[in-house]
Write an enzyme that holds these catalytic residues in place. Structure first.
Site, PDB file in Angstrom:
ATOM      1  N   PRO A   6       0.769  -0.735  -0.150  1.00  0.00           N
ATOM      2  CG  PRO A   6      -0.334  -1.568   1.996  1.00  0.00           C
ATOM      3  CD  PRO A   6       0.252  -2.404   1.191  1.00  0.00           C
ATOM      4  CG  ASN A   7      -0.150   4.657   1.146  1.00  0.00           C
ATOM      5  OD1 ASN A   7      -1.307   4.526   0.835  1.00  0.00           O
ATOM      6  ND2 ASN A   7      -0.428   4.063   2.705  1.00  0.00           N
ATOM      7  NE  ARG A  14       2.255   7.766   2.691  1.00  0.00           N
ATOM      8  CZ  ARG A  14       3.603   6.590   2.747  1.00  0.00           C
ATOM      9  NH1 ARG A  14       4.153   5.681   1.524  1.00  0.00           N
ATOM     10  NH2 ARG A  14       3.340   6.253   4.734  1.00  0.00           N
ATOM     11  CE1 TYR A  38       8.668   4.943   2.726  1.00  0.00           C
ATOM     12  CE2 TYR A  38       7.407   6.695   3.306  1.00  0.00           C
ATOM     13  CZ  TYR A  38       7.795   6.349   3.672  1.00  0.00           C
ATOM     14  OH  TYR A  38       7.310   5.264   4.861  1.00  0.00           O
ATOM     15  CG  ASN A  47       8.698  -1.268   0.393  1.00  0.00           C
ATOM     16  OD1 ASN A  47       7.679  -1.527   1.243  1.00  0.00           O
ATOM     17  ND2 ASN A  47       8.960  -0.986  -0.045  1.00  0.00           N
ATOM     18  CB  ALA A  93       1.418  -0.102   6.648  1.00  0.00           C
ATOM     19  CG  HIS A 139       5.001  -2.542  10.322  1.00  0.00           C
ATOM     20  ND1 HIS A 139       5.763  -2.443   9.649  1.00  0.00           N
ATOM     21  CD2 HIS A 139       4.817  -1.250   9.480  1.00  0.00           C
ATOM     22  CE1 HIS A 139       6.933  -1.646   9.708  1.00  0.00           C
ATOM     23  NE2 HIS A 139       6.233  -1.018   9.461  1.00  0.00           N
ATOM     24  CG  ASP A 179      -0.283 -17.334   8.241  1.00  0.00           C
ATOM     25  OD1 ASP A 179       0.649 -17.584   8.513  1.00  0.00           O
ATOM     26  OD2 ASP A 179      -1.470 -17.123   8.060  1.00  0.00           O
ATOM     27  CD  GLU A 210      10.735  -7.298   6.695  1.00  0.00           C
ATOM     28  OE1 GLU A 210      10.545  -6.651   7.156  1.00  0.00           O
ATOM     29  OE2 GLU A 210      11.031  -9.001   7.247  1.00  0.00           O
ATOM     30  CG  HIS A 213      11.415  -2.135   5.470  1.00  0.00           C
ATOM     31  ND1 HIS A 213       9.826  -1.768   5.050  1.00  0.00           N
ATOM     32  CD2 HIS A 213      11.726  -3.631   6.147  1.00  0.00           C
ATOM     33  CE1 HIS A 213       9.771  -3.448   6.145  1.00  0.00           C
ATOM     34  NE2 HIS A 213      10.484  -3.922   6.548  1.00  0.00           N
ATOM     35  CB  ILE A 214      12.321   2.998   0.691  1.00  0.00           C
ATOM     36  CG1 ILE A 214      12.008   2.664  -0.603  1.00  0.00           C
ATOM     37  CG2 ILE A 214      12.981   4.472   0.235  1.00  0.00           C
ATOM     38  CD1 ILE A 214      10.782   3.346  -1.178  1.00  0.00           C
ATOM     39  CB  SER A 215      12.293   4.758   5.618  1.00  0.00           C
ATOM     40  OG  SER A 215      11.266   3.959   5.731  1.00  0.00           O
ATOM     41  NE  ARG A 253       9.335   6.384   8.353  1.00  0.00           N
ATOM     42  CZ  ARG A 253       8.628   6.666   7.729  1.00  0.00           C
ATOM     43  NH1 ARG A 253       8.685   5.517   6.686  1.00  0.00           N
ATOM     44  NH2 ARG A 253       7.286   7.205   7.519  1.00  0.00           N
ATOM     45  NE  ARG A 265       6.356   4.452  10.013  1.00  0.00           N
ATOM     46  CZ  ARG A 265       5.652   4.021   9.274  1.00  0.00           C
ATOM     47  NH1 ARG A 265       5.821   2.623   8.061  1.00  0.00           N
ATOM     48  NH2 ARG A 265       4.630   4.851   8.952  1.00  0.00           N
TER      49      ARG A 265
END
Length: 144
Positions: free
Chosen positions: A9-10, A17, A22, A73, A76, A79, A86, A97, A99-101, A106, A110
């Protein structure tokens, strides 16, 4: 070899954003760089994005028959989603896995990741370059 690159998402708003977190690159920019990196490594990619948890689960299920590795990625959902965890547990290949940040610098919510329980590696805080680094790592894992 095919790698699924799944974005949650996002991430469709990448470049718009919170660019201070990001960056200014769009998801299309990232996809183009991933296509180039994959070609250089002799890989094929399927680059996908959805704001819907169930769609991400469906793509993970699809990857069981179509891909040798997954980069995810999950945004949200990282988390919150036991369903994505699963689904990933049913995938036999390596999972990275992403993550950009740097999620550990943070908000505290997170800091926990359901996906990490299945991931073979975690990339965090490398900006969008993390996608290319994840492709390089998956290539190496698959070549071993």
């Amino acid at each position: 070899m095919t790698i699924y690159i799944l974005n949650g998402p996002n991430l469709n708003l990448l470049g718009q954003r919170q660019p201070e977190i990001y960056g200014h690159e769009t998801l299309a920019d990232v996809e183009a760089r991933c296509e180039t990196e994959a070609r250089d490594l002799g890989l094929e990619i399927r680059f996908l994005q959805s704001n819907h948890e169930g769609q991400l689960v469906d793509w993970i299920h699809e990857a069981r028959m179509a891909a040798q590795g997954i980069i995810i990625n999950a945004g949200a959902y990282t988390h919150t989603s036991v369903a994505i965890l699963d689904a990933l547990k049913a995938f036999d290949g390596p999972v990275i896995e992403l993550h950009i940040s740097n999620v550990h610098a943070r908000e505290s919510f997170r800091h926990h990741s359901y996906i990490s329980a299945r991931a073979d590696g975690v990339m965090a805080g490398f900006g969008t370059q993390g996608y290319e680094l994840a492709l390089q790592r998956l290539h190496r894992l698959l070549a071993a």
